[in-house]
Design a protein around this motif. Sequence first.
Motif, PDB file in Angstrom:
ATOM      1  N   THR A  24       0.764  -1.254  -0.030  1.00  0.00           N
ATOM      2  CA  THR A  24      -0.023  -0.050  -0.108  1.00  0.00           C
ATOM      3  C   THR A  24       0.797   1.180  -0.101  1.00  0.00           C
ATOM      4  OG1 THR A  24      -1.905  -1.277   1.310  1.00  0.00           O
ATOM      5  CG2 THR A  24      -1.740   1.103   1.306  1.00  0.00           C
ATOM      6  N   THR A  25       1.778   1.214   0.771  1.00  0.00           N
ATOM      7  CA  THR A  25       2.800   2.445   0.907  1.00  0.00           C
ATOM      8  C   THR A  25       3.423   2.722  -0.504  1.00  0.00           C
ATOM      9  OG1 THR A  25       3.334   1.964   3.371  1.00  0.00           O
ATOM     10  CG2 THR A  25       5.015   3.553   1.939  1.00  0.00           C
ATOM     11  N   ALA A  26       4.004   1.537  -0.961  1.00  0.00           N
ATOM     12  CA  ALA A  26       4.578   1.594  -2.336  1.00  0.00           C
ATOM     13  C   ALA A  26       3.689   2.218  -3.416  1.00  0.00           C
ATOM     14  CB  ALA A  26       5.142   0.290  -2.734  1.00  0.00           C
ATOM     15  N   ALA A  27       2.280   1.886  -3.324  1.00  0.00           N
ATOM     16  CA  ALA A  27       1.337   2.324  -4.630  1.00  0.00           C
ATOM     17  C   ALA A  27       1.139   3.961  -4.132  1.00  0.00           C
ATOM     18  CB  ALA A  27       0.255   1.522  -4.367  1.00  0.00           C
ATOM     19  N   LEU A  28       1.071   4.305  -2.671  1.00  0.00           N
ATOM     20  CA  LEU A  28       0.696   5.375  -2.570  1.00  0.00           C
ATOM     21  C   LEU A  28       2.071   6.411  -2.804  1.00  0.00           C
ATOM     22  CD1 LEU A  28      -0.592   5.090   1.069  1.00  0.00           C
ATOM     23  CD2 LEU A  28      -1.972   5.938  -0.682  1.00  0.00           C
ATOM     24  N   LEU A  29       3.212   6.057  -2.630  1.00  0.00           N
ATOM     25  CA  LEU A  29       4.346   6.971  -2.931  1.00  0.00           C
ATOM     26  C   LEU A  29       4.322   6.987  -4.697  1.00  0.00           C
ATOM     27  CD1 LEU A  29       6.525   6.155  -0.187  1.00  0.00           C
ATOM     28  CD2 LEU A  29       5.666   8.196  -0.443  1.00  0.00           C
ATOM     29  N   ARG A  30       4.289   5.740  -5.081  1.00  0.00           N
ATOM     30  CA  ARG A  30       4.393   5.655  -6.538  1.00  0.00           C
ATOM     31  C   ARG A  30       3.615   6.696  -7.394  1.00  0.00           C
ATOM     32  NH1 ARG A  30       3.889   0.098  -9.980  1.00  0.00           N
ATOM     33  NH2 ARG A  30       4.194   0.825 -11.927  1.00  0.00           N
TER      34      ARG A  30
END
Length: 427
Positions: free
Chosen positions: A158-164
Motif C-alpha cells: 500500500t505504501t509503495a502504491a501511495l508513493l509511486r
Amino acid sequence: VTTDATCSRIYPTDGVGASLIGFFRADHDTSHATGLEFSLDGYLAGREGLARRFMTANPRQKLGRVVLEDATHGQSLVLTLDSDLQAICESRLRARVAATGSVGGSVLVLDPKTGDVLAAASWPLLETRKGNHPDGAVWNNRTFTTQYAPGTVFKIFTTAALLRHGAIDTATVYLSDKVKGDGIYVRNDRNHKYGNLGLMEAFTKSSNVWFAKAVANLSAEEFYRDLKDFGFGQQTAAPYRAQPAGILNPPKRWSGRSKQTIAIGQEVAVTSLQLGLAVCSAANGGELFAPRMIREVRDDRGQVIEKVRPVSLRRVMTSPLTDLLRKAMGRVVTEGTGVSAGQDWLVVGGKTGTAQKRCEGDSGYTPGAYIASFAGLAPLDDPRLVVVTVLDQPRGVYHYAAQSAAPLFRDIIGDVRRSTDWLTDAP
C-alpha cells in the motif's frame, strides 16, 4: 537405484523437507507421487524402451531379442533448496507451534537477488519417512497451497502504491484516531488514538486509520494495477501443484470500503510464496523475480545439460522507493510492532501482520481466530535473506504477530548465524 521391476528412493535427510520434495511410490502398474516428485515428473521419469523376444515352442530355448526402441533415462535435478536452512526452519516452526498452540504454520526463506526458494517448512511436519503416515496433511506444504489474509504486512505494498503515484509523501500527516462515515468504520488495533502521524510513524505503529485515510487519494484502478504488478491475485510459476491464485478482486467488484480494507490487508488473500516474492522486490531494488527451485538439469551421467537462470519478471519499484520501504521496515523492528524480531548483532527489518481468519465457505470471520505473520529482511541494508513466517490460529495473546510470528523470525535468524554461512560477514 533402478531395476527392471522397481524404482526406489534414497532420502539422506529423512523427513526434512518431506512435504516439499514429496515422494514417489510404484505399486504394481500404478505409481503415486506428491510434491516436487510429482510436479517435476517430466524431467525425472524417462521413457521405457520396447523390445521383441524370440523363442521356440520349447520354453527353454531362447533365440534372443531385438530392441525396437531404446529406453531413455530420466534427468537429474539440482534444486535451490538449502538443507541446513530447511532443518532450521522446521525445528523452529515445530517449537513455535507448540508454544503458541497454533493449528498450523509455515516458514519460507528466499534469496531476494534471484527468487531462489531456499527453504519451505510447513506444519504439520513429517518427523520421519519410515512407517505409515495416516495424516495426509503432512504432505501438504502450506507455503504453496494455503492462501490467507496478510493483514498489515500488506501495508508494505500500500505504501509503495501511495508513493509511486504521488498520493502522499513522507511529510503527509493525518489525524489517526478513527475513520467513520459513509458506511466506513476503521479503527487502530486496540482502539489506539495516535493523534497526528506522518508516514514513517504510521508505518511503524501500523496505524490502520492513517492508511485508510491516505488510500482515499489513490484511484481504485491505480491501486489494483499496482497490486497485480506485485504478483497478487495470480499463480506463481513455482513447480508445485495445487497453487491457488489468491484473492484480489477487480475494482468493479469492490464495495465502498474495499480500498480501505485492502489497504490494511483484509478482503484479499495471498500465499506465502506470493508475499515473499513481492517482499523480495523491496529487498533487491525493485525487481520482481519468478520463483526458482531448479538450479541445474543433469543427464544420467551427471553432466550438466542446462543451467536454469533466475528470471526477472518486471521492475515494480524504483530503487529510491525500495530504500525508503526498507528504512520503514527497519523502524518497525527498532521501535514498532516488530521489536521482538530484532537481533543484537545484526540490523534487520520487517512488518508484522495480524488478520482475522475467514469462516470456511462464508464471507464472515471466525470469532477469536487469527493469522499471525511476519515478513522480514536480513540484513536490512543489503538483504541476503527474505523470511516469511506464518502461524495459523495461535492462542490467546499469541494471536498478535508481535508475540508469535516475529519471535519465530528472530529465532530462525539466530540459528542461521550459528549454523550456516548465509550471514557470515554481514555488516
